[in-house]
Write a protein that holds these residues in place. Structure first.
Motif, mmCIF file in Angstrom:
data_model
loop_
_atom_site.group_PDB
_atom_site.id
_atom_site.type_symbol
_atom_site.label_atom_id
_atom_site.label_comp_id
_atom_site.label_asym_id
_atom_site.label_seq_id
_atom_site.Cartn_x
_atom_site.Cartn_y
_atom_site.Cartn_z
ATOM 1 N N GLU A 3 0.829 -1.196 0.000
ATOM 2 C CA GLU A 3 0.000 0.000 0.000
ATOM 3 C C GLU A 3 0.869 1.253 0.000
ATOM 4 O O GLU A 3 0.545 2.255 -0.648
ATOM 5 C CB GLU A 3 -0.907 -0.002 1.235
ATOM 6 C CG GLU A 3 -1.985 -1.076 1.172
ATOM 7 C CD GLU A 3 -2.819 -1.106 2.451
ATOM 8 O OE1 GLU A 3 -3.742 -1.918 2.525
ATOM 9 O OE2 GLU A 3 -2.520 -0.295 3.337
ATOM 10 N N ALA A 4 2.024 1.211 0.718
ATOM 11 C CA ALA A 4 2.912 2.373 0.764
ATOM 12 C C ALA A 4 3.528 2.625 -0.600
ATOM 13 O O ALA A 4 3.661 3.760 -1.048
ATOM 14 C CB ALA A 4 4.001 2.163 1.810
ATOM 15 N N GLN A 5 3.935 1.504 -1.280
ATOM 16 C CA GLN A 5 4.528 1.668 -2.601
ATOM 17 C C GLN A 5 3.497 2.129 -3.615
ATOM 18 O O GLN A 5 3.816 2.822 -4.563
ATOM 19 C CB GLN A 5 5.162 0.348 -3.047
ATOM 20 C CG GLN A 5 6.387 -0.020 -2.215
ATOM 21 C CD GLN A 5 6.977 -1.347 -2.665
ATOM 22 O OE1 GLN A 5 6.445 -1.995 -3.563
ATOM 23 N NE2 GLN A 5 8.070 -1.767 -2.024
ATOM 24 N N ALA A 6 2.299 1.786 -3.469
ATOM 25 C CA ALA A 6 1.259 2.146 -4.443
ATOM 26 C C ALA A 6 0.841 3.603 -4.322
ATOM 27 O O ALA A 6 0.272 4.156 -5.256
ATOM 28 C CB ALA A 6 0.044 1.235 -4.258
ATOM 29 N N ALA A 7 1.102 4.272 -3.194
ATOM 30 C CA ALA A 7 0.695 5.663 -3.021
ATOM 31 C C ALA A 7 1.549 6.562 -3.907
ATOM 32 O O ALA A 7 2.773 6.494 -3.856
ATOM 33 C CB ALA A 7 0.850 6.073 -1.555
ATOM 34 N N PRO A 8 0.953 7.390 -4.751
ATOM 35 C CA PRO A 8 1.727 8.259 -5.648
ATOM 36 C C PRO A 8 2.453 9.345 -4.860
ATOM 37 O O PRO A 8 1.971 9.801 -3.824
ATOM 38 C CB PRO A 8 0.668 8.850 -6.567
ATOM 39 C CG PRO A 8 -0.597 8.817 -5.782
ATOM 40 C CD PRO A 8 -0.501 7.581 -4.931
ATOM 41 N N PRO A 9 3.621 9.792 -5.327
ATOM 42 C CA PRO A 9 4.366 10.838 -4.613
ATOM 43 C C PRO A 9 3.669 12.190 -4.753
ATOM 44 O O PRO A 9 3.024 12.475 -5.754
ATOM 45 C CB PRO A 9 5.726 10.839 -5.319
ATOM 46 C CG PRO A 9 5.424 10.335 -6.695
ATOM 47 C CD PRO A 9 4.329 9.332 -6.540
ATOM 48 N N THR A 10 3.841 13.024 -3.780
ATOM 49 C CA THR A 10 3.290 14.383 -3.818
ATOM 50 C C THR A 10 4.315 15.320 -4.441
ATOM 51 O O THR A 10 5.420 15.476 -3.918
ATOM 52 C CB THR A 10 2.919 14.860 -2.413
ATOM 53 O OG1 THR A 10 1.940 13.976 -1.859
ATOM 54 C CG2 THR A 10 2.361 16.272 -2.457
ATOM 55 N N ILE A 11 3.962 15.909 -5.570
ATOM 56 C CA ILE A 11 4.870 16.771 -6.333
ATOM 57 C C ILE A 11 4.224 18.149 -6.487
ATOM 58 O O ILE A 11 3.039 18.250 -6.824
ATOM 59 C CB ILE A 11 5.168 16.179 -7.731
ATOM 60 C CG1 ILE A 11 5.694 14.744 -7.600
ATOM 61 C CG2 ILE A 11 6.141 17.060 -8.494
ATOM 62 C CD1 ILE A 11 7.046 14.658 -6.958
ATOM 63 N N PRO A 12 4.984 19.227 -6.245
ATOM 64 C CA PRO A 12 4.411 20.568 -6.429
ATOM 65 C C PRO A 12 4.121 20.859 -7.905
ATOM 66 O O PRO A 12 4.942 20.578 -8.781
ATOM 67 C CB PRO A 12 5.495 21.503 -5.881
ATOM 68 C CG PRO A 12 6.752 20.718 -5.953
ATOM 69 C CD PRO A 12 6.372 19.286 -5.736
ATOM 70 N N VAL A 13 2.970 21.412 -8.166
ATOM 71 C CA VAL A 13 2.497 21.694 -9.529
ATOM 72 C C VAL A 13 2.059 23.156 -9.593
ATOM 73 O O VAL A 13 1.493 23.686 -8.635
ATOM 74 C CB VAL A 13 1.342 20.751 -9.915
ATOM 75 C CG1 VAL A 13 0.697 21.179 -11.225
ATOM 76 C CG2 VAL A 13 1.839 19.312 -10.006
ATOM 77 N N ILE A 14 2.325 23.806 -10.735
ATOM 78 C CA ILE A 14 1.886 25.189 -10.929
ATOM 79 C C ILE A 14 0.993 25.270 -12.162
ATOM 80 O O ILE A 14 1.108 24.458 -13.086
ATOM 81 C CB ILE A 14 3.070 26.157 -11.087
ATOM 82 C CG1 ILE A 14 3.951 25.736 -12.272
ATOM 83 C CG2 ILE A 14 3.880 26.233 -9.810
ATOM 84 C CD1 ILE A 14 5.058 26.735 -12.576
ATOM 85 N N THR A 15 0.096 26.243 -12.154
ATOM 86 C CA THR A 15 -0.791 26.499 -13.293
ATOM 87 C C THR A 15 -0.274 27.721 -14.048
ATOM 88 O O THR A 15 -0.004 28.770 -13.453
ATOM 89 C CB THR A 15 -2.226 26.761 -12.816
ATOM 90 O OG1 THR A 15 -2.682 25.629 -12.057
ATOM 91 C CG2 THR A 15 -3.160 26.984 -14.002
#
Length: 391
Positions: free
Chosen positions: A37-49
């Motif tokens: 479950e830990a490996q399946a969680a996607p990483p949190t990446i900063p995104v801009i518009t």
């Protein structure tokens, strides 16, 4: 009796080993599920518009500097250099004496021309006397009219000889004045290759020195055809002269990467392109009252260009591969795709995008080196640091 059998059963080694094995398997399965479950969680990446806004870009062009007036000081007469009144690098005023050529031969030429002129004046006086003497004789019919015409012709010859002698005197005076070489403009003296006693002449290939008027400096630089087309399209005006007047001030970047304290302006555009380089020459003028700049200096002309509505991307949000620039664009289902962008210019730490993206697109802000094509991420705020799980 049954209680004793149960107690004996619990004391047997096989039963204890089996229970321990069952517990280990159950705990291992639970841990494996947690890791999956830990490996399946996607990483949190900063995104801009991306949004459009006004931006100013700068572009530098290599330039060479020249004084407003650059004069080669050359002798107009031949002779030996008698005096040098100035030193290399000195500032001189217009009309100040710089060199003195031995003037004795030219003084004698002037004396000879004056003597010839005086003789011509005497000859003209004698011719006039002859005319005055013959005129009344002709009226009294003592001599024929043809004799009057003869003395009048002699008078005209004497008059022409006098004019010729006066011209020779004027020429001799000019040559004598040329022996004193003066500064035609105010400015700084260049190198002086000739010294006292040197034989100099008007046919010499090398000048006596150079004189630069540098109270204003001209910076010459070239731009390509595409930049010239953009320049004409950006500024209002029907003619090129009107467009030049609308251009903002330009800056001069010195060889030590400092900015010259005074702004300049574009004052000239060449009449045609160089067919060998495909570029056209421009001239920027800078004030130089302090004399900081000299002819022969080099630098870079920096021109600011205002873009009213531009799409900008931080340089930190890009990556370069094989001379091409890419960003990671957020697609459906939070997948990221690597997209190539076309850069129109640079404004501070941002790139101005010409093609490849549009307003409203979302791109990854930082952490591009740990991402892969098609990867699923959890879009985060641009102000938050990237959180990528290490595998």
């Amino acid at each position: 009796m049954k209680v004793e059998n149960k107690s004996l059963l619990l004391r047997r080694p096989g039963f204890l080993f089996g229970s321990a094995l069952l517990f280990t398997v159950l705990f291992g399965c639970h841990s494996a599920n947690e890791n999956t479950e830990a490996q399946a969680a996607p990483p949190t990446i900063p995104v801009i518009t991306l949004t459009q806004s006004a931006a100013t870009t700068t572009k530098d062009y290599t330039s060479t500097l020249e004084g407003k007036v650059n004069v080669e000081i050359r002798p107009q007469v031949d002779g030996y250099l008698d005096k040098v009144f100035i030193d290399e690098g000195a500032f001189v005023q217009a009309g100040q004496s710089l060199f003195k050529i031995n003037d004795q031969p030219y003084q004698q030429q002037l004396n000879n021309a004056l003597a010839t002129m005086h003789a011509a004046e005497a000859a003209l006086s004698n011719a006039q006397l002859e005319v005055d003497k013959v005129v009344p004789l002709v009226k009294s019919n003592v001599v024929s009219p043809i004799q009057l015409k003869t003395v009048q012709a002699a008078h005209n010859v004497a008059k022409a000889n006098l004019e010729q002698a006066k011209a020779a005197v004027g020429s001799a005076k000019i040559n004598l004045a040329f022996t004193n070489i003066k500064a035609p403009v105010s400015g700084f003296i260049g190198r002086i290759p000739r010294r006292l006693g040197s034989l100099v002449g008007k046919s010499d290939q090398q000048p006596l020195t150079t004189l630069s008027d540098v109270h204003e400096i001209y910076a010459y630089f070239s731009i390509g055809e595409s930049d010239f087309i953009n320049f004409k399209a950006q500024y209002p005006g029907k003619t090129l002269t009107e467009k030049i007047k609308q251009m903002p001030p330009v800056s001069l970047i010195l060889p030590d990467y400092t900015t010259y304290p005074h702004k300049g302006h574009i004052s000239m555009v060449d009449g045609q392109f160089d067919k060998n380089t495909g570029s056209i020459m421009l001239r920027a003028t800078f004030p130089n009252a302090d004399g900081l700049l000299r002819a022969g200096n080099t630098g870079k002309i920096r021109i600011d260009q205002l873009h009213e509505s531009s799409l900008m991307v931080p340089q930190a949000s890009t990556m370069e591969l094989q001379n091409k620039v890419f960003v990671y664009k957020l697609a459906d289902s939070n997948k990221i795709n690597r997209v190539m962008i076309d850069i129109a210019g640079k404004s501070g730490t941002d790139y101005i995008i010409k093609d490849g993206l549009k307003a409203g697109d979302k791109i990854v802000f930082t952490g591009l080196d740990r991402l892969q094509e098609g990867m699923v991420i959890n879009p985060g705020s641009a102000s938050a640091p990237a959180k990528v799980e290490k595998k």
